[in-house]
Design a protein around this motif. Structure first.
Motif, PDB file in Angstrom:
ATOM      1  N   GLY A   8       8.184  -3.318  -2.189  1.00 36.72           N
ATOM      2  CA  GLY A   8       8.456  -2.136  -1.412  1.00 36.72           C
ATOM      3  C   GLY A   8       9.843  -1.427  -1.401  1.00 36.72           C
ATOM      4  N   THR A   9      10.647  -2.093  -2.325  1.00 35.04           N
ATOM      5  CA  THR A   9      12.104  -1.555  -2.754  1.00 35.04           C
ATOM      6  C   THR A   9      11.831  -0.232  -3.494  1.00 35.04           C
ATOM      7  N   THR A  10      12.661   0.595  -3.236  1.00 31.04           N
ATOM      8  CA  THR A  10      12.632   1.828  -3.879  1.00 31.04           C
ATOM      9  C   THR A  10      13.974   1.864  -4.670  1.00 31.04           C
ATOM     10  N   ILE A  11      13.499   2.073  -6.232  1.00 31.94           N
ATOM     11  CA  ILE A  11      14.529   2.124  -7.153  1.00 31.94           C
ATOM     12  C   ILE A  11      14.743   3.424  -7.624  1.00 31.94           C
ATOM     13  N   LYS A  12      15.909   4.102  -7.705  1.00 34.18           N
ATOM     14  CA  LYS A  12      16.312   5.377  -8.313  1.00 34.18           C
ATOM     15  C   LYS A  12      16.740   5.305  -9.854  1.00 34.18           C
ATOM     16  N   ILE A  13      16.120   5.998 -10.576  1.00 34.68           N
ATOM     17  CA  ILE A  13      16.223   5.848 -11.968  1.00 34.68           C
ATOM     18  C   ILE A  13      16.725   7.251 -12.359  1.00 34.68           C
ATOM     19  N   ASP A  14      17.998   7.332 -13.293  1.00 38.20           N
ATOM     20  CA  ASP A  14      18.307   8.737 -13.799  1.00 38.20           C
ATOM     21  C   ASP A  14      18.825   9.280 -12.849  1.00 38.20           C
ATOM     22  N   ALA A  15      19.839   8.654 -12.096  1.00 42.76           N
ATOM     23  CA  ALA A  15      20.846   9.273 -11.136  1.00 42.76           C
ATOM     24  C   ALA A  15      19.967   9.839  -9.994  1.00 42.76           C
ATOM     25  N   GLY A  16      18.684   9.047  -9.660  1.00 41.58           N
ATOM     26  CA  GLY A  16      17.902   9.597  -8.505  1.00 41.58           C
ATOM     27  C   GLY A  16      16.889  10.567  -8.714  1.00 41.58           C
ATOM     28  N   PHE A  47      14.297  10.283 -10.632  1.00 46.65           N
ATOM     29  CA  PHE A  47      12.859   9.758 -10.737  1.00 46.65           C
ATOM     30  C   PHE A  47      12.834   8.541 -10.164  1.00 46.65           C
ATOM     31  N   GLN A  48      12.032   8.184  -9.065  1.00 44.76           N
ATOM     32  CA  GLN A  48      12.060   6.995  -8.006  1.00 44.76           C
ATOM     33  C   GLN A  48      10.598   6.230  -8.067  1.00 44.76           C
ATOM     34  N   VAL A  49      10.896   5.009  -8.173  1.00 48.54           N
ATOM     35  CA  VAL A  49       9.761   4.145  -8.179  1.00 48.54           C
ATOM     36  C   VAL A  49       9.777   3.172  -7.094  1.00 48.54           C
ATOM     37  N   LYS A  50       8.527   2.625  -6.795  1.00 48.91           N
ATOM     38  CA  LYS A  50       8.685   1.534  -5.710  1.00 48.91           C
ATOM     39  C   LYS A  50       8.121   0.448  -6.219  1.00 48.91           C
ATOM     40  N   VAL A  51       8.631  -0.717  -5.815  1.00 48.64           N
ATOM     41  CA  VAL A  51       8.319  -2.143  -6.541  1.00 48.64           C
ATOM     42  C   VAL A  51       6.997  -2.639  -5.882  1.00 48.64           C
ATOM     43  N   LYS A  52       6.207  -3.097  -6.667  1.00 50.97           N
ATOM     44  CA  LYS A  52       4.911  -3.520  -6.227  1.00 50.97           C
ATOM     45  C   LYS A  52       4.784  -4.770  -6.483  1.00 50.97           C
ATOM     46  N   GLU A  53       5.389  -5.354  -7.715  1.00 51.81           N
ATOM     47  CA  GLU A  53       5.084  -7.039  -7.744  1.00 51.81           C
ATOM     48  C   GLU A  53       6.303  -7.221  -8.824  1.00 51.81           C
ATOM     49  N   ILE A  54       6.587  -8.650  -8.496  1.00 52.21           N
ATOM     50  CA  ILE A  54       7.764  -9.516  -8.888  1.00 52.21           C
ATOM     51  C   ILE A  54       7.398 -10.427  -9.782  1.00 52.21           C
ATOM     52  N   LYS A  55       7.687 -10.259 -11.268  1.00 55.43           N
ATOM     53  CA  LYS A  55       7.217 -11.604 -12.162  1.00 55.43           C
ATOM     54  C   LYS A  55       8.486 -12.031 -12.614  1.00 55.43           C
TER      55      LYS A  55
END
Length: 142
Positions: A115-123, A125-133
């Motif tokens: 559920g964490t949102t990660i900002k890429i390229d200074a924000g 582009f954003q992605v939300k974490v679905k799974e952690i491996k």
């Protein structure tokens, strides 16, 4: 008292422009070290120090440094993502699958939660974490 801050960049980072900005009322100069090196900024700082001596004043310098960041590794070819698309971000150097990214931070999976949102390229582009491996995270483009 009102302070005027001027950010010095490629077009204003010269002795003549610094003098003109000071004469126009600039009271603080800002240098962006996120894009410059101390060596590349020294001539500019010296110009500001000369102005100080000439005008018998102290001119504050605001040094803007880049905060911590996580770097992605080079891509074999450009990648485009659409909203909702799911892909992997590997935490091992230069590991790639189609449409995946890899980064230089091995502990990414320990520092994020689902559920964490990660900002890429200074924000941009954003992605939300679905799974952690073990060596990657699965994210969804927002």
């Amino acid at each position: 008292m009102t302070e005027i801050i001027a950010t010095l960049g490629p077009k204003s980072a010269n002795k003549k422009m610094v003098r003109e900005l000071y004469q126009a009322g600039v009271s603080i100069f800002r240098c962006n070290f996120a894009h410059d090196t101390p060596q590349s900024v020294m001539p500019l700082i010296n110009s500001i120090r000369e102005l100080e001596e000439e005008n018998k004043v102290k001119i504050p310098l605001l040094i803007d440094v880049e905060g911590p960041g996580i770097r992605t590794w080079f891509l074999k070819k450009p990648i485009s993502y659409v909203k909702g698309e799911v892909f992997k971000i590997f935490t091992t150097p230069n590991r790639q699958e189609e449409k995946s990214l890899s980064c230089d931070y091995a502990l990414l999976g320990k520092d994020v939660k689902r559920g964490t949102t990660i900002k890429i390229d200074a924000g941009l582009f954003q992605v939300k974490v679905k799974e952690i491996k073990q060596d990657y995270i699965v994210v969804q483009a927002q």
